[in-house]
Write a protein that holds these residues in place. Structure first.
Motif, PDB file in Angstrom:
ATOM      1  N   TYR A  40       0.821  -1.215   0.000  1.00 36.14           N
ATOM      2  CA  TYR A  40       0.000   0.000   0.000  1.00 36.14           C
ATOM      3  C   TYR A  40       0.845   1.252   0.000  1.00 36.14           C
ATOM      4  O   TYR A  40       0.578   2.205  -0.714  1.00 36.14           O
ATOM      5  CB  TYR A  40      -0.951   0.011   1.201  1.00 36.14           C
ATOM      6  CG  TYR A  40      -2.313  -0.422   0.783  1.00 36.14           C
ATOM      7  CD1 TYR A  40      -3.085   0.402  -0.037  1.00 36.14           C
ATOM      8  CD2 TYR A  40      -2.814  -1.656   1.136  1.00 36.14           C
ATOM      9  CE1 TYR A  40      -4.311  -0.005  -0.477  1.00 36.14           C
ATOM     10  CE2 TYR A  40      -4.039  -2.068   0.695  1.00 36.14           C
ATOM     11  CZ  TYR A  40      -4.784  -1.242  -0.106  1.00 36.14           C
ATOM     12  OH  TYR A  40      -5.996  -1.645  -0.553  1.00 36.14           O
ATOM     13  N   PHE A  41       1.879   1.214   0.826  1.00 37.26           N
ATOM     14  CA  PHE A  41       2.745   2.397   0.904  1.00 37.26           C
ATOM     15  C   PHE A  41       3.364   2.689  -0.464  1.00 37.26           C
ATOM     16  O   PHE A  41       3.327   3.816  -0.947  1.00 37.26           O
ATOM     17  CB  PHE A  41       3.835   2.182   1.960  1.00 37.26           C
ATOM     18  CG  PHE A  41       4.813   3.325   2.026  1.00 37.26           C
ATOM     19  CD1 PHE A  41       4.447   4.511   2.625  1.00 37.26           C
ATOM     20  CD2 PHE A  41       6.082   3.217   1.464  1.00 37.26           C
ATOM     21  CE1 PHE A  41       5.328   5.578   2.676  1.00 37.26           C
ATOM     22  CE2 PHE A  41       6.964   4.281   1.504  1.00 37.26           C
ATOM     23  CZ  PHE A  41       6.591   5.462   2.113  1.00 37.26           C
ATOM     24  N   VAL A  42       3.868   1.634  -1.114  1.00 35.64           N
ATOM     25  CA  VAL A  42       4.511   1.846  -2.412  1.00 35.64           C
ATOM     26  C   VAL A  42       3.471   2.265  -3.453  1.00 35.64           C
ATOM     27  O   VAL A  42       3.752   3.095  -4.318  1.00 35.64           O
ATOM     28  CB  VAL A  42       5.280   0.583  -2.859  1.00 35.64           C
ATOM     29  CG1 VAL A  42       6.040   0.855  -4.144  1.00 35.64           C
ATOM     30  CG2 VAL A  42       6.237   0.146  -1.781  1.00 35.64           C
ATOM     31  N   LEU A  43       2.261   1.719  -3.335  1.00 30.00           N
ATOM     32  CA  LEU A  43       1.194   2.120  -4.258  1.00 30.00           C
ATOM     33  C   LEU A  43       0.958   3.627  -4.172  1.00 30.00           C
ATOM     34  O   LEU A  43       0.778   4.314  -5.177  1.00 30.00           O
ATOM     35  CB  LEU A  43      -0.096   1.367  -3.920  1.00 30.00           C
ATOM     36  CG  LEU A  43      -1.319   1.755  -4.741  1.00 30.00           C
ATOM     37  CD1 LEU A  43      -1.168   1.273  -6.178  1.00 30.00           C
ATOM     38  CD2 LEU A  43      -2.592   1.179  -4.140  1.00 30.00           C
ATOM     39  N   MET A  44       0.983   4.152  -2.948  1.00 36.06           N
ATOM     40  CA  MET A  44       0.754   5.595  -2.794  1.00 36.06           C
ATOM     41  C   MET A  44       1.924   6.402  -3.319  1.00 36.06           C
ATOM     42  O   MET A  44       1.738   7.485  -3.880  1.00 36.06           O
ATOM     43  CB  MET A  44       0.438   5.913  -1.343  1.00 36.06           C
ATOM     44  CG  MET A  44      -0.981   5.469  -1.017  1.00 36.06           C
ATOM     45  SD  MET A  44      -1.387   5.686   0.691  1.00 36.06           S
ATOM     46  CE  MET A  44      -1.790   4.034   1.135  1.00 36.06           C
ATOM     47  N   VAL A  45       3.141   5.852  -3.159  1.00 40.19           N
ATOM     48  CA  VAL A  45       4.297   6.516  -3.778  1.00 40.19           C
ATOM     49  C   VAL A  45       4.094   6.551  -5.288  1.00 40.19           C
ATOM     50  O   VAL A  45       4.339   7.574  -5.946  1.00 40.19           O
ATOM     51  CB  VAL A  45       5.608   5.779  -3.425  1.00 40.19           C
ATOM     52  CG1 VAL A  45       6.779   6.364  -4.204  1.00 40.19           C
ATOM     53  CG2 VAL A  45       5.872   5.860  -1.932  1.00 40.19           C
ATOM     54  N   PHE A  46       3.594   5.445  -5.837  1.00 37.84           N
ATOM     55  CA  PHE A  46       3.323   5.381  -7.284  1.00 37.84           C
ATOM     56  C   PHE A  46       2.306   6.447  -7.688  1.00 37.84           C
ATOM     57  O   PHE A  46       2.477   7.146  -8.687  1.00 37.84           O
ATOM     58  CB  PHE A  46       2.816   3.978  -7.644  1.00 37.84           C
ATOM     59  CG  PHE A  46       2.268   3.852  -9.035  1.00 37.84           C
ATOM     60  CD1 PHE A  46       3.097   3.962 -10.146  1.00 37.84           C
ATOM     61  CD2 PHE A  46       0.919   3.624  -9.241  1.00 37.84           C
ATOM     62  CE1 PHE A  46       2.593   3.851 -11.430  1.00 37.84           C
ATOM     63  CE2 PHE A  46       0.403   3.512 -10.519  1.00 37.84           C
ATOM     64  CZ  PHE A  46       1.242   3.634 -11.621  1.00 37.84           C
ATOM     65  N   ALA A  47       1.241   6.587  -6.896  1.00 40.27           N
ATOM     66  CA  ALA A  47       0.216   7.588  -7.202  1.00 40.27           C
ATOM     67  C   ALA A  47       0.828   8.987  -7.231  1.00 40.27           C
ATOM     68  O   ALA A  47       0.533   9.792  -8.114  1.00 40.27           O
ATOM     69  CB  ALA A  47      -0.912   7.519  -6.175  1.00 40.27           C
ATOM     70  N   ILE A  48       1.705   9.264  -6.277  1.00 35.38           N
ATOM     71  CA  ILE A  48       2.329  10.590  -6.220  1.00 35.38           C
ATOM     72  C   ILE A  48       3.265  10.783  -7.410  1.00 35.38           C
ATOM     73  O   ILE A  48       3.318  11.861  -8.007  1.00 35.38           O
ATOM     74  CB  ILE A  48       3.070  10.767  -4.879  1.00 35.38           C
ATOM     75  CG1 ILE A  48       2.028  10.864  -3.760  1.00 35.38           C
ATOM     76  CG2 ILE A  48       3.952  12.004  -4.895  1.00 35.38           C
ATOM     77  CD1 ILE A  48       2.605  10.834  -2.379  1.00 35.38           C
ATOM     78  N   ALA A  49       3.970   9.707  -7.796  1.00 38.29           N
ATOM     79  CA  ALA A  49       4.853   9.800  -8.960  1.00 38.29           C
ATOM     80  C   ALA A  49       4.042  10.094 -10.221  1.00 38.29           C
ATOM     81  O   ALA A  49       4.438  10.905 -11.054  1.00 38.29           O
ATOM     82  CB  ALA A  49       5.641   8.506  -9.122  1.00 38.29           C
ATOM     83  N   CYS A  50       2.876   9.442 -10.357  1.00 40.45           N
ATOM     84  CA  CYS A  50       1.995   9.702 -11.506  1.00 40.45           C
ATOM     85  C   CYS A  50       1.652  11.183 -11.562  1.00 40.45           C
ATOM     86  O   CYS A  50       1.682  11.817 -12.612  1.00 40.45           O
ATOM     87  CB  CYS A  50       0.684   8.927 -11.381  1.00 40.45           C
ATOM     88  SG  CYS A  50       0.809   7.218 -11.815  1.00 40.45           S
ATOM     89  N   LEU A  51       1.297  11.710 -10.399  1.00 35.64           N
ATOM     90  CA  LEU A  51       0.917  13.119 -10.319  1.00 35.64           C
ATOM     91  C   LEU A  51       2.060  14.018 -10.727  1.00 35.64           C
ATOM     92  O   LEU A  51       1.924  14.885 -11.583  1.00 35.64           O
ATOM     93  CB  LEU A  51       0.564  13.471  -8.877  1.00 35.64           C
ATOM     94  CG  LEU A  51      -0.830  13.209  -8.411  1.00 35.64           C
ATOM     95  CD1 LEU A  51      -0.916  13.573  -6.951  1.00 35.64           C
ATOM     96  CD2 LEU A  51      -1.790  14.046  -9.205  1.00 35.64           C
ATOM     97  N   ALA A  52       3.220  13.802 -10.102  1.00 35.52           N
ATOM     98  CA  ALA A  52       4.353  14.700 -10.326  1.00 35.52           C
ATOM     99  C   ALA A  52       4.747  14.667 -11.790  1.00 35.52           C
ATOM    100  O   ALA A  52       5.105  15.687 -12.365  1.00 35.52           O
ATOM    101  CB  ALA A  52       5.519  14.303  -9.433  1.00 35.52           C
ATOM    102  N   GLY A  53       4.654  13.485 -12.417  1.00 37.24           N
ATOM    103  CA  GLY A  53       5.049  13.381 -13.811  1.00 37.24           C
ATOM    104  C   GLY A  53       4.054  14.022 -14.755  1.00 37.24           C
ATOM    105  O   GLY A  53       4.433  14.554 -15.787  1.00 37.24           O
ATOM    106  N   MET A  54       2.769  13.968 -14.417  1.00 41.76           N
ATOM    107  CA  MET A  54       1.772  14.346 -15.416  1.00 41.76           C
ATOM    108  C   MET A  54       1.031  15.649 -15.154  1.00 41.76           C
ATOM    109  O   MET A  54       0.577  16.298 -16.082  1.00 41.76           O
ATOM    110  CB  MET A  54       0.754  13.215 -15.563  1.00 41.76           C
ATOM    111  CG  MET A  54       1.393  11.990 -16.190  1.00 41.76           C
ATOM    112  SD  MET A  54       0.201  10.952 -16.972  1.00 41.76           S
ATOM    113  CE  MET A  54      -0.456  10.060 -15.617  1.00 41.76           C
ATOM    114  N   VAL A  55       0.856  16.011 -13.875  1.00 44.21           N
ATOM    115  CA  VAL A  55       0.040  17.189 -13.591  1.00 44.21           C
ATOM    116  C   VAL A  55       0.913  18.429 -13.534  1.00 44.21           C
ATOM    117  O   VAL A  55       1.983  18.410 -12.944  1.00 44.21           O
ATOM    118  CB  VAL A  55      -0.725  17.016 -12.261  1.00 44.21           C
ATOM    119  CG1 VAL A  55      -1.539  18.248 -11.951  1.00 44.21           C
ATOM    120  CG2 VAL A  55      -1.619  15.798 -12.336  1.00 44.21           C
ATOM    121  N   GLY A  56       0.437  19.489 -14.129  1.00 38.28           N
ATOM    122  CA  GLY A  56       1.125  20.771 -14.010  1.00 38.28           C
ATOM    123  C   GLY A  56       2.387  20.823 -14.850  1.00 38.28           C
ATOM    124  O   GLY A  56       2.834  19.838 -15.420  1.00 38.28           O
TER     125      GLY A  56
END
Lengths: 147, 501
Positions: free
Chosen positions: B149-165
């Motif tokens: 779960y922890f790594v999944l959330m890191v993945f979610a944040i990585a998705c965000l940082a790469g794609m949003v903004g």
């Protein structure tokens, strides 16, 4: 320049956050990671990022869209108006504080005085009836009036 | 077919009078929220949520209402895009590119009806995808431990940082800021009060409705001050109200490509409707723009982003319902709604709260039909709302925002905190910080910390547990991939720009 100043302020806030977090130690530790580890980790990441935003070379920094003329005054009035609305919400009650807020904020958006007074009173009264009476969301009538 | 049977039971839940009424009300309010510039799905849902809670609606009805609002927003955004050239919400930015030129050519009716149809197809596909994909994913996710779960959330944040903004550093900072705000309040494991400054109001942590309404509604009010006072001129919904068969056959492949792609983008945690519509528009432009009609009023240029943003909105429900990791800012708020009702989102939701989940999914089919029926014949009614002047619209938004926040705890403290957060949000948004990652960070904060601590408690402090299993390794690789590939693409594009100069 503004962006660097804001980043510096946030960097200081981050350091303050880290300083507070350092003091959070559980009295009886039964797990390897206590209450301060996660905040400290966040502070470390944030500090590096904010520092980068403070010192990054000019070629990488983006241009920030400035405020239009009179923008600072307008924003300041709006913030003061919203803050006053929040503070007077319970004391003056929803209908009256909403009417006053409508007049202040509406002025900033170019409304006419007369129309704003009418619209403000109508908005305060109608939303009060809608939420408090129809939808059962309790709203204050005003402590000033003993409500 | 267990899924179909469960869905039928869901329809039984969704078809009760109260839930039908909620879907209808949500669809109507959502369309209005979507079309009014200044309020989008995130603050629409955030304002309605505490009100639904205060009305003592049952959890299922409240979620049906909020989901219908979310779907309605994706429908409503296109009306403002086409008629006024101002996107009503972030997901319909791309729709302005061809929608407004179409309206200027006198084909607003065609643009509105074809985009409503595209929205319908997108939502329908997403709802079907939800029925078949979500239970599978939930089953698979049951095997997740705290480390995964922890790594999944890191993945979610990585998705965000790469794609949003535009700036990954700012997106990451927004996310970390959200995570940090989530650490305020009493720590459940040790009883230590963190960052409360001795104030009782903060011992429970900051209410997420206060954060969302402050950062979105209040800061939006301050940002709207900068717009010119003479509102943009509105075009009339002229021309044929319906598209014809030739136009339908023109967009059918566009929709068939854009809807599934939008859905997949929506499923990715973190990436939402605005990214989906941008990607599909660019793809359709590359495939179809042989006569250089895109940007000058091509109906395919409206159909692509509209089918994609609706599909993405539906897809965003999947990670939220199955993993407890929301796929967009709005589903992050809905996840907050679940926690307000003391329901823990995650893989067990499909077994523990089957009635709620399937009722919600079934209601999405129903709301989608309602929205299609509402949006084509009644478009004139909605379009008239665009004529509401800002001097009355903005105070009304402010008043409803305060009602939303006040209805949770009824304290002046929350109202003042909301205003303060609004000012912080205003400053950050002026500096191009995206706000949706902040909300996502705030919603994930507690789970992320708990899972990290639990994982390390199980392994007795050995950090190798975080990259010890096949799933965690795969997710670390995926996270790096999501972070590096967009950066590399951007770097390549910048180099090209410099060369051109």
């Amino acid at each position: 320049m503004v962006d660097r100043i804001v980043a510096a302020v946030f960097l200081l806030l981050t350091l303050g956050y880290a300083f507070l977090a350092r003091g959070y130690v559980a009295q009886y530790a039964y797990e390897p990671i206590g209450p301060r580890a996660f905040p400290m980790l966040l502070a470390a990441i944030a500090a590096v990022c904010w520092l980068w935003l403070v010192v990054r070379p000019k070629s990488v920094a983006e241009d920030i869209e400035g405020l239009p003329p009179g923008g600072v005054t307008k924003a300041a009035i709006a913030i003061a108006g919203l803050l006053a609305y929040a503070l007077l919400f319970e004391w003056l009650g929803f209908p009256l504080s909403t009417a006053l807020a409508t007049i202040v904020i509406g002025r900033l958006f170019g409304g006419e005085w007369k129309r704003l007074v009418v619209a403000g009173l109508a908005l305060g009264a109608s939303l009060y009836v809608l939420f408090d009476r129809v939808l059962d969301v309790t709203l204050p009538l005003g402590q000033v009036f003993g409500g | 077919m267990d899924n179909i049977a469960a869905l039928m039971q869901g329809f039984a839940v969704a078809a009760t009078p109260i839930n039908l009424l909620m879907a209808l009300a949500g669809a109507f309010v959502g369309t209005i929220v979507g079309l009014l510039p200044g309020i989008g799905p995130i603050n629409g849902v955030a304002i309605l949520l505490p009100i639904a809670f205060a009305m003592k609606l049952p959890a299922t009805s409240a979620l049906i209402l909020l989901a219908a609002v979310y779907m309605g927003c994706e429908y409503g955004g296109r009306i403002a895009s086409i008629l006024v050239n101002i996107p009503g919400d972030a997901g319909s930015v791309m729709t302005t590119l061809d929608g407004f030129p179409l309206a200027r050519k006198g084909e607003a009716g065609v643009a509105l009806s074809i985009s409503a149809f595209a929205s319908f197809c997108g939502s329908l596909l997403a709802s079907i995808g939800l029925v078949f994909l979500a239970p599978l994913l939930a089953q698979w996710a049951l095997a997740f431990g705290p480390a995964e779960y922890f790594v999944l959330m890191v993945f979610a944040i990585a998705c965000l940082a790469g794609m949003v903004g535009d700036s990954p550093v700012k997106t990451l900072l927004a996310c970390v800021l959200g995570l940090a705000l989530a650490t305020v309040g009493v720590d459940a494991n040790s009883g230590v009060y963190r960052f409360t400054f001795g104030d009782l109001h903060l011992s429970d942590g900051i209410q997420f409705v206060v954060i969302v309404i402050g950062l979105f509604s209040i800061s939006e009010i301050l940002l709207m001050l900068e717009q010119s006072e003479t509102g943009a001129q509105m075009l009339k919904a002229s021309g044929r109200a319906w598209f014809n068969l030739r136009e339908l056959s023109m967009v059918k492949w566009t929709i068939a490509r854009s809807a599934p792609l939008g859905f997949l983008v929506g499923v990715l945690p973190g990436a939402g409707a605005s990214i989906a519509s941008a990607i599909t528009y660019m793809i359709e432009k590359n495939i179809n723009d042989t006569d250089k009609t895109f940007g000058k009023g091509d109906i395919r240029g409206v159909a692509a982003p509209e089918s994609a943003n609706n599909a993405a909105a539906g897809g965003a429900f999947i990670p939220m319902l199955t993993l407890g990791v929301p796929g967009s800012g709005t589903t992050a708020v809905m996840m907050g709604a679940l926690t307000l009702y003391n329901i823990n989102p995650g893989p067990t939701l499909f077994t523990d709260q089957a009635e709620l989940v399937w009722g919600l999914i079934a209601s999405m089919f129903i709301a989608n039909f309602m929205l299609l029926l509402m949006n084509i014949p009644m478009v004139g009614v909605f379009a008239r709302m665009l004529a509401i002047p800002n001097w009355i619209l903005v105070p009304a938004i402010a008043a409803i925002s305060l009602v939303g926040v006040y209805s949770i705890h009824a304290t002046t403290f929350d109202l003042v905190l909301m205003t303060a957060l609004g000012v912080v949000g205003y400053v950050l948004r002026k500096l191009d910080f995206p706000m949706a990652p902040l909300i996502l960070g705030f919603v994930l904060g507690d789970m992320m910390e708990q899972n990290l601590r639990r994982a390390l408690a199980i392994s007795n402090g050995d950090t190798s547990v975080l990259y010890g299993s096949g799933i965690t390794v795969a997710m670390w690789i995926a996270a790096v991939f999501m972070l590096v590939v967009p950066l590399w693409l951007r770097w390549k594009r910048n180099n090209k720009l410099i060369e051109v100069k």
